[in-house]
Design a protein around this motif. Structure first.
Motif, PDB file in Angstrom:
ATOM      1  N   CYS A  41     -50.416  15.061 -17.095  1.00 27.28           N
ATOM      2  CA  CYS A  41     -51.068  13.752 -17.137  1.00 27.28           C
ATOM      3  C   CYS A  41     -50.055  12.649 -17.423  1.00 27.28           C
ATOM      4  O   CYS A  41     -49.232  12.779 -18.322  1.00 27.28           O
ATOM      5  CB  CYS A  41     -52.150  13.781 -18.217  1.00 27.28           C
ATOM      6  SG  CYS A  41     -52.982  12.212 -18.489  1.00 27.28           S
TER       7      CYS A  41
ATOM      8  N   ALA B 218     -51.890  17.834 -20.560  1.00 27.45           N
ATOM      9  CA  ALA B 218     -52.665  18.725 -19.696  1.00 27.45           C
ATOM     10  C   ALA B 218     -52.450  18.326 -18.251  1.00 27.45           C
ATOM     11  O   ALA B 218     -51.850  17.292 -17.963  1.00 27.45           O
ATOM     12  CB  ALA B 218     -54.148  18.648 -20.053  1.00 27.45           C
TER      13      ALA B 218
ATOM     14  N   ASP C  58     -61.520  15.571 -14.459  1.00 21.07           N
ATOM     15  CA  ASP C  58     -62.165  15.819 -15.746  1.00 21.07           C
ATOM     16  C   ASP C  58     -61.242  15.474 -16.907  1.00 21.07           C
ATOM     17  O   ASP C  58     -61.667  14.879 -17.890  1.00 21.07           O
ATOM     18  CB  ASP C  58     -62.624  17.272 -15.861  1.00 21.07           C
ATOM     19  CG  ASP C  58     -63.847  17.548 -15.012  1.00 21.07           C
ATOM     20  OD1 ASP C  58     -64.602  16.608 -14.746  1.00 21.07           O
ATOM     21  OD2 ASP C  58     -64.019  18.706 -14.597  1.00 21.07           O
ATOM     22  N   HIS C  59     -59.979  15.853 -16.793  1.00 19.82           N
ATOM     23  CA  HIS C  59     -59.057  15.544 -17.888  1.00 19.82           C
ATOM     24  C   HIS C  59     -58.845  14.044 -18.012  1.00 19.82           C
ATOM     25  O   HIS C  59     -58.958  13.465 -19.092  1.00 19.82           O
ATOM     26  CB  HIS C  59     -57.704  16.236 -17.702  1.00 19.82           C
ATOM     27  CG  HIS C  59     -56.688  15.712 -18.678  1.00 19.82           C
ATOM     28  ND1 HIS C  59     -56.703  16.061 -20.007  1.00 19.82           N
ATOM     29  CD2 HIS C  59     -55.670  14.825 -18.522  1.00 19.82           C
ATOM     30  CE1 HIS C  59     -55.733  15.415 -20.631  1.00 19.82           C
ATOM     31  NE2 HIS C  59     -55.095  14.650 -19.744  1.00 19.82           N
TER      32      HIS C  59
ATOM     33  N   PHE D 240     -62.342  12.244 -18.983  1.00 17.13           N
ATOM     34  CA  PHE D 240     -63.229  12.799 -19.990  1.00 17.13           C
ATOM     35  C   PHE D 240     -62.531  13.636 -21.052  1.00 17.13           C
ATOM     36  O   PHE D 240     -63.153  14.030 -22.017  1.00 17.13           O
ATOM     37  CB  PHE D 240     -64.315  13.650 -19.316  1.00 17.13           C
ATOM     38  CG  PHE D 240     -64.960  12.968 -18.146  1.00 17.13           C
ATOM     39  CD1 PHE D 240     -65.571  11.735 -18.293  1.00 17.13           C
ATOM     40  CD2 PHE D 240     -64.938  13.536 -16.890  1.00 17.13           C
ATOM     41  CE1 PHE D 240     -66.156  11.090 -17.224  1.00 17.13           C
ATOM     42  CE2 PHE D 240     -65.527  12.896 -15.805  1.00 17.13           C
ATOM     43  CZ  PHE D 240     -66.140  11.678 -15.976  1.00 17.13           C
ATOM     44  N   GLY D 241     -61.236  13.921 -20.884  1.00 19.66           N
ATOM     45  CA  GLY D 241     -60.566  14.784 -21.849  1.00 19.66           C
ATOM     46  C   GLY D 241     -59.241  14.258 -22.353  1.00 19.66           C
ATOM     47  O   GLY D 241     -58.740  14.714 -23.380  1.00 19.66           O
ATOM     48  N   CYS D 242     -58.657  13.314 -21.677  1.00 14.75           N
ATOM     49  CA  CYS D 242     -57.357  12.767 -22.048  1.00 14.75           C
ATOM     50  C   CYS D 242     -57.465  12.021 -23.378  1.00 14.75           C
ATOM     51  O   CYS D 242     -58.403  11.259 -23.601  1.00 14.75           O
ATOM     52  CB  CYS D 242     -56.857  11.818 -20.959  1.00 14.75           C
ATOM     53  SG  CYS D 242     -55.283  11.041 -21.342  1.00 14.75           S
TER      54      CYS D 242
ATOM     55  N   SER E 126     -57.827   8.201 -22.810  1.00 19.59           N
ATOM     56  CA  SER E 126     -59.140   7.715 -22.377  1.00 19.59           C
ATOM     57  C   SER E 126     -60.181   7.882 -23.479  1.00 19.59           C
ATOM     58  O   SER E 126     -61.064   7.024 -23.639  1.00 19.59           O
ATOM     59  CB  SER E 126     -59.588   8.388 -21.082  1.00 19.59           C
ATOM     60  OG  SER E 126     -59.639   9.773 -21.223  1.00 19.59           O
ATOM     61  N   LEU E 127     -60.085   8.945 -24.265  1.00 20.93           N
ATOM     62  CA  LEU E 127     -61.010   9.123 -25.389  1.00 20.93           C
ATOM     63  C   LEU E 127     -60.837   8.006 -26.417  1.00 20.93           C
ATOM     64  O   LEU E 127     -61.812   7.499 -26.969  1.00 20.93           O
ATOM     65  CB  LEU E 127     -60.806  10.483 -26.042  1.00 20.93           C
ATOM     66  CG  LEU E 127     -61.180  11.701 -25.198  1.00 20.93           C
ATOM     67  CD1 LEU E 127     -60.789  12.984 -25.903  1.00 20.93           C
ATOM     68  CD2 LEU E 127     -62.647  11.695 -24.850  1.00 20.93           C
TER      69      LEU E 127
ATOM     70  N   VAL F 203     -68.466  10.413 -23.246  1.00 17.76           N
ATOM     71  CA  VAL F 203     -67.136  10.803 -22.795  1.00 17.76           C
ATOM     72  C   VAL F 203     -67.235  11.964 -21.824  1.00 17.76           C
ATOM     73  O   VAL F 203     -66.242  12.415 -21.315  1.00 17.76           O
ATOM     74  CB  VAL F 203     -66.207  11.170 -23.981  1.00 17.76           C
ATOM     75  CG1 VAL F 203     -65.688   9.929 -24.649  1.00 17.76           C
ATOM     76  CG2 VAL F 203     -66.917  12.061 -24.983  1.00 17.76           C
ATOM     77  N   GLY F 204     -68.439  12.404 -21.548  1.00 18.68           N
ATOM     78  CA  GLY F 204     -68.666  13.469 -20.573  1.00 18.68           C
ATOM     79  C   GLY F 204     -68.999  12.874 -19.219  1.00 18.68           C
ATOM     80  O   GLY F 204     -68.440  11.861 -18.822  1.00 18.68           O
TER      81      GLY F 204
END
Length: 183
Positions: A62, A68, A73-74, A77-79, A82-83, A99-100
């Motif tokens: 990333c 990752a 998705d990352h 919603f997972g980085c 971004s979170l 966040v999903g």
């Protein structure tokens, strides 16, 4: 005499109904954010993992966090980056944002249509900001702090709110916009 609508339907054919259209194409979402929502709904972002599938020889990590593989998705919603953007956005507005799968969340959210539209605008604004920051990091080596990206989203949304005809809003909706800091 043939009606225009029947000609149009004959030309484009039948298309399946999609669930995300009311989220993306609502009046409260800024047009450039609507475009990002459309790309998100079609999973059409050219992330590193997608480019690798196309045969491009690049490192899959990333751009924003390096922790990752950069897939859809990352990235959204997972980085960690971004979170944190969403976390700061929640702190600035007092709203609980997802966040999903954000498009499905917007469809199930409660509140008036204006409130759902504003929340969709904030979420798609976050999508826009994360993608912009990813590209700036990639091309310029520059990355805004998450709180600044969240501030940009709120600023954009305030401009959208102030561009609306307030006579169409009731007092409760205006109070809600004041409460979440968008007015």
């Amino acid at each position: 005499m043939i009606q225009l609508a029947s000609c149009y339907h004959w030309l484009i054919g039948s298309r399946p109904k999609v669930s995300w259209d009311k989220v993306v194409w609502n009046d409260w979402v800024i047009p450039k954010h609507q475009f990002m929502g459309w790309i998100l709904a079609h999973e059409a972002f050219k992330t590193k993992t997608k480019l690798i599938r196309y045969g491009v020889d690049i490192d899959a990590s990333c751009w924003l966090c390096g922790q990752a593989s950069e897939d859809l998705d990352h990235l959204f919603f997972g980085c960690v980056y971004s979170l944190r953007v969403v976390q700061h956005l929640q702190q600035k507005t007092g709203l609980v944002l997802p966040v999903g799968n954000c498009l499905n969340w917007c469809l199930q959210d409660t509140g008036t249509s204006m409130q759902r539209g504003v929340k969709a605008g904030l979420i798609l604004g976050a999508t826009y900001q994360v993608w912009q920051q990813r590209n700036k990091c990639r091309h310029e080596g520059v990355l805004l702090r998450p709180q600044q990206a969240a501030a940009n989203i709120v600023k954009d949304m305030k401009m959208r709110v102030h561009g609306k005809d307030w006579r169409q809003l009731n007092r409760l909706e205006i109070d809600w916009l004041i409460e979440v800091g968008l007015m």
